[in-house]
Every structure is written in C-alpha cells, then in structure tokens.
Design a protein around this motif. Structure first.
Motif, PDB file in Angstrom:
ATOM      1  N   SER A  72     -26.939   3.342 -32.253  1.00  0.00           N
ATOM      2  CA  SER A  72     -25.478   3.417 -32.154  1.00  0.00           C
ATOM      3  C   SER A  72     -24.809   2.484 -33.153  1.00  0.00           C
ATOM      4  CB  SER A  72     -25.030   3.064 -30.741  1.00  0.00           C
ATOM      5  OG  SER A  72     -25.574   3.948 -29.806  1.00  0.00           O
ATOM      6  N   LEU A  73     -25.354   1.283 -33.304  1.00  0.00           N
ATOM      7  CA  LEU A  73     -24.787   0.333 -34.267  1.00  0.00           C
ATOM      8  C   LEU A  73     -24.976   0.816 -35.697  1.00  0.00           C
ATOM      9  CD1 LEU A  73     -25.822  -3.059 -32.658  1.00  0.00           C
ATOM     10  CD2 LEU A  73     -23.527  -2.105 -32.820  1.00  0.00           C
ATOM     11  N   PHE A  74     -26.123   1.415 -35.996  1.00  0.00           N
ATOM     12  CA  PHE A  74     -26.348   1.972 -37.333  1.00  0.00           C
ATOM     13  C   PHE A  74     -25.338   3.075 -37.624  1.00  0.00           C
ATOM     14  CE2 PHE A  74     -31.159   0.948 -37.075  1.00  0.00           C
ATOM     15  CZ  PHE A  74     -30.896  -0.373 -37.364  1.00  0.00           C
ATOM     16  N   ARG A  75     -25.075   3.901 -36.623  1.00  0.00           N
ATOM     17  CA  ARG A  75     -24.139   5.007 -36.797  1.00  0.00           C
ATOM     18  C   ARG A  75     -22.722   4.488 -37.047  1.00  0.00           C
ATOM     19  NH1 ARG A  75     -25.418   7.998 -32.501  1.00  0.00           N
ATOM     20  NH2 ARG A  75     -24.132   6.760 -31.148  1.00  0.00           N
ATOM     21  N   GLU A  76     -22.323   3.461 -36.331  1.00  0.00           N
ATOM     22  CA  GLU A  76     -20.970   2.924 -36.483  1.00  0.00           C
ATOM     23  C   GLU A  76     -20.794   2.144 -37.783  1.00  0.00           C
ATOM     24  OE1 GLU A  76     -18.152   3.308 -34.681  1.00  0.00           O
ATOM     25  OE2 GLU A  76     -19.280   4.777 -33.529  1.00  0.00           O
ATOM     26  N   CYS A  77     -21.799   1.374 -38.155  1.00  0.00           N
ATOM     27  CA  CYS A  77     -21.663   0.480 -39.307  1.00  0.00           C
ATOM     28  C   CYS A  77     -22.174   1.084 -40.607  1.00  0.00           C
ATOM     29  CB  CYS A  77     -22.376  -0.836 -39.019  1.00  0.00           C
ATOM     30  SG  CYS A  77     -21.616  -1.731 -37.660  1.00  0.00           S
ATOM     31  N   LYS A  78     -22.769   2.244 -40.547  1.00  0.00           N
ATOM     32  CA  LYS A  78     -23.175   3.014 -41.725  1.00  0.00           C
ATOM     33  C   LYS A  78     -24.250   2.360 -42.598  1.00  0.00           C
ATOM     34  CE  LYS A  78     -19.694   6.099 -41.294  1.00  0.00           C
ATOM     35  NZ  LYS A  78     -19.351   6.005 -39.914  1.00  0.00           N
ATOM     36  N   ASN A  79     -24.966   1.393 -42.085  1.00  0.00           N
ATOM     37  CA  ASN A  79     -26.094   0.823 -42.822  1.00  0.00           C
ATOM     38  C   ASN A  79     -27.054   0.168 -41.832  1.00  0.00           C
ATOM     39  OD1 ASN A  79     -24.678  -1.418 -42.113  1.00  0.00           O
ATOM     40  ND2 ASN A  79     -24.383  -2.195 -44.154  1.00  0.00           N
ATOM     41  N   LYS A  80     -28.227  -0.193 -42.314  1.00  0.00           N
ATOM     42  CA  LYS A  80     -29.239  -0.767 -41.429  1.00  0.00           C
ATOM     43  C   LYS A  80     -29.422  -2.244 -41.741  1.00  0.00           C
ATOM     44  CE  LYS A  80     -31.603   3.497 -40.525  1.00  0.00           C
ATOM     45  NZ  LYS A  80     -32.853   4.158 -40.267  1.00  0.00           N
ATOM     46  N   ASP A  81     -28.951  -3.058 -40.854  1.00  0.00           N
ATOM     47  CA  ASP A  81     -29.093  -4.502 -40.970  1.00  0.00           C
ATOM     48  C   ASP A  81     -29.635  -5.046 -39.656  1.00  0.00           C
ATOM     49  OD1 ASP A  81     -28.440  -5.222 -43.534  1.00  0.00           O
ATOM     50  OD2 ASP A  81     -26.309  -5.466 -43.132  1.00  0.00           O
ATOM     51  N   GLU A  82     -29.704  -6.339 -39.557  1.00  0.00           N
ATOM     52  CA  GLU A  82     -30.172  -6.995 -38.340  1.00  0.00           C
ATOM     53  C   GLU A  82     -29.011  -7.151 -37.358  1.00  0.00           C
ATOM     54  OE1 GLU A  82     -33.278  -7.843 -37.507  1.00  0.00           O
ATOM     55  OE2 GLU A  82     -33.924  -6.854 -39.341  1.00  0.00           O
ATOM     56  N   TYR A  83     -28.558  -6.037 -36.817  1.00  0.00           N
ATOM     57  CA  TYR A  83     -27.394  -6.073 -35.937  1.00  0.00           C
ATOM     58  C   TYR A  83     -27.693  -6.681 -34.577  1.00  0.00           C
ATOM     59  CZ  TYR A  83     -25.041  -3.197 -39.339  1.00  0.00           C
ATOM     60  OH  TYR A  83     -24.476  -2.735 -40.484  1.00  0.00           O
ATOM     61  N   LEU A  84     -28.904  -6.543 -34.096  1.00  0.00           N
ATOM     62  CA  LEU A  84     -29.216  -7.098 -32.778  1.00  0.00           C
ATOM     63  C   LEU A  84     -29.153  -8.621 -32.788  1.00  0.00           C
ATOM     64  CD1 LEU A  84     -32.063  -4.775 -31.519  1.00  0.00           C
ATOM     65  CD2 LEU A  84     -29.663  -4.772 -30.889  1.00  0.00           C
ATOM     66  N   VAL A  85     -29.598  -9.231 -33.855  1.00  0.00           N
ATOM     67  CA  VAL A  85     -29.522 -10.690 -33.975  1.00  0.00           C
ATOM     68  C   VAL A  85     -28.061 -11.126 -34.018  1.00  0.00           C
ATOM     69  CG1 VAL A  85     -30.090 -12.656 -35.450  1.00  0.00           C
ATOM     70  CG2 VAL A  85     -31.748 -10.818 -35.147  1.00  0.00           C
ATOM     71  N   GLN A  86     -27.267 -10.412 -34.799  1.00  0.00           N
ATOM     72  CA  GLN A  86     -25.843 -10.731 -34.894  1.00  0.00           C
ATOM     73  C   GLN A  86     -25.149 -10.529 -33.551  1.00  0.00           C
ATOM     74  OE1 GLN A  86     -24.209  -8.370 -38.080  1.00  0.00           O
ATOM     75  NE2 GLN A  86     -25.783  -9.047 -39.514  1.00  0.00           N
ATOM     76  N   LEU A  87     -25.529  -9.472 -32.833  1.00  0.00           N
ATOM     77  CA  LEU A  87     -24.930  -9.200 -31.529  1.00  0.00           C
ATOM     78  C   LEU A  87     -25.280 -10.296 -30.527  1.00  0.00           C
ATOM     79  CD1 LEU A  87     -23.263  -7.227 -29.858  1.00  0.00           C
ATOM     80  CD2 LEU A  87     -25.360  -6.008 -29.333  1.00  0.00           C
ATOM     81  N   LYS A  88     -26.511 -10.775 -30.549  1.00  0.00           N
ATOM     82  CA  LYS A  88     -26.905 -11.871 -29.657  1.00  0.00           C
ATOM     83  C   LYS A  88     -26.099 -13.132 -29.952  1.00  0.00           C
ATOM     84  CE  LYS A  88     -31.607 -10.433 -28.643  1.00  0.00           C
ATOM     85  NZ  LYS A  88     -33.034 -10.715 -28.796  1.00  0.00           N
ATOM     86  N   GLU A  89     -25.867 -13.413 -31.227  1.00  0.00           N
ATOM     87  CA  GLU A  89     -25.061 -14.582 -31.598  1.00  0.00           C
ATOM     88  C   GLU A  89     -23.630 -14.439 -31.096  1.00  0.00           C
ATOM     89  OE1 GLU A  89     -25.381 -14.913 -35.828  1.00  0.00           O
ATOM     90  OE2 GLU A  89     -27.470 -15.547 -35.753  1.00  0.00           O
ATOM     91  N   ILE A  90     -23.068 -13.254 -31.238  1.00  0.00           N
ATOM     92  CA  ILE A  90     -21.701 -13.012 -30.769  1.00  0.00           C
ATOM     93  C   ILE A  90     -21.631 -13.164 -29.257  1.00  0.00           C
ATOM     94  CG2 ILE A  90     -19.933 -11.227 -30.485  1.00  0.00           C
ATOM     95  CD1 ILE A  90     -20.773 -10.205 -33.283  1.00  0.00           C
ATOM     96  N   LEU A  91     -22.614 -12.616 -28.557  1.00  0.00           N
ATOM     97  CA  LEU A  91     -22.617 -12.696 -27.093  1.00  0.00           C
ATOM     98  C   LEU A  91     -22.727 -14.130 -26.600  1.00  0.00           C
ATOM     99  CD1 LEU A  91     -24.808  -9.667 -26.064  1.00  0.00           C
ATOM    100  CD2 LEU A  91     -22.368  -9.953 -25.730  1.00  0.00           C
ATOM    101  N   THR A  92     -23.570 -14.922 -27.219  1.00  0.00           N
ATOM    102  CA  THR A  92     -23.687 -16.314 -26.780  1.00  0.00           C
ATOM    103  C   THR A  92     -22.397 -17.071 -27.056  1.00  0.00           C
ATOM    104  OG1 THR A  92     -24.746 -16.900 -28.873  1.00  0.00           O
ATOM    105  CG2 THR A  92     -26.188 -16.463 -27.010  1.00  0.00           C
ATOM    106  N   HIS A  93     -21.751 -16.768 -28.161  1.00  0.00           N
ATOM    107  CA  HIS A  93     -20.477 -17.416 -28.476  1.00  0.00           C
ATOM    108  C   HIS A  93     -19.389 -16.983 -27.490  1.00  0.00           C
ATOM    109  CE1 HIS A  93     -17.337 -19.296 -30.782  1.00  0.00           C
ATOM    110  NE2 HIS A  93     -16.673 -18.149 -30.814  1.00  0.00           N
ATOM    111  N   VAL A  94     -19.335 -15.691 -27.168  1.00  0.00           N
ATOM    112  CA  VAL A  94     -18.321 -15.171 -26.246  1.00  0.00           C
ATOM    113  C   VAL A  94     -18.540 -15.734 -24.849  1.00  0.00           C
ATOM    114  CG1 VAL A  94     -17.547 -13.070 -25.059  1.00  0.00           C
ATOM    115  CG2 VAL A  94     -17.831 -13.068 -27.527  1.00  0.00           C
ATOM    116  N   ARG A  95     -19.780 -15.779 -24.400  1.00  0.00           N
ATOM    117  CA  ARG A  95     -20.063 -16.285 -23.055  1.00  0.00           C
ATOM    118  C   ARG A  95     -19.791 -17.776 -22.945  1.00  0.00           C
ATOM    119  NH1 ARG A  95     -25.444 -12.629 -22.081  1.00  0.00           N
ATOM    120  NH2 ARG A  95     -24.311 -10.714 -21.618  1.00  0.00           N
ATOM    121  N   LYS A  96     -20.055 -18.527 -24.013  1.00  0.00           N
ATOM    122  CA  LYS A  96     -19.751 -19.961 -23.998  1.00  0.00           C
ATOM    123  C   LYS A  96     -18.252 -20.193 -23.937  1.00  0.00           C
ATOM    124  CE  LYS A  96     -23.788 -21.778 -26.384  1.00  0.00           C
ATOM    125  NZ  LYS A  96     -24.275 -22.419 -27.607  1.00  0.00           N
TER     126      LYS A  96
END
Length: 100
Positions: A72-96
């Motif tokens: 789903s992230l590849f489809r939305e962002c139109k390229n293949k990167d390390e989105y899961l790592v970035q998503l985990k960082e965002i989630l930890t920041h949001v939860r903090k």
C-alpha cells in the motif's frame, strides 16, 4: 438543528472507512514518509492496521500484514524505499508526543 455527518476516510491498507480520529494521516515528500502538515496529497492508515503490523505476538499474521502495508505504501508513494522503518520512527514520535 442540523444533522451533521462525520467525515469518513479510507485506510489504504484494509480499505475500511473510519472517522479521522481513528486514522494516522501521512504523506510522501522527497521519497520519505512524513506526517501530514496541511500541504499536498495525503493518505490514511488506521490504528488497527498499524497495531497488527507491529505486533510481535502473532508472527504469521504479522508477515502478511506487513507485506500488505508495504504494498500500500509503495502504491501511494510511487517508489520502493524503506517505508516501514520510517513509519516506525513516525509512530514512536507520535506516541511520545501524545503521552506528554
């Protein structure tokens, strides 16, 4: 008195329609996943999908959910990167920030 309807948004992973409160709003900027900042196109991921993907108790369900989230992230962002790592960082920041 007016009968106001609540705005529903669709999760890009499971395609369920939920209220904005139950969703995390993100966007892609320069091949990076960032929280939405009121500029540009965005997409939503529901809290249930995030919890299932990053839950470590059920590994078989976890792998399937992670693949679905990645796709789903590849489809939305139109390229293949390390989105899961970035998503985990965002989630930890949001939860903090919510706990403060």
């Amino acid at each position: 008195m007016a009968n106001l309807k609540k705005c529903l948004r669709t999760c890009i992973v499971c395609r369920t329609k939920l209220e904005k409160v139950d969703l995390l709003r993100l966007r892609c900027e320069n091949k990076k996943l960032v929280p939405y900042n009121n500029y540009g196109r965005s997409f939503y991921i529901c809290n249930q999908c995030l919890d299932v993907c990053f839950d470590v108790t059920d590994e078989t369900k976890n792998l399937k959910s992670i693949k679905k989230l990645e796709k789903s992230l590849f489809r939305e962002c139109k390229n293949k990167d390390e989105y899961l790592v970035q998503l985990k960082e965002i989630l930890t920041h949001v939860r903090k920030s919510k706990s403060l």
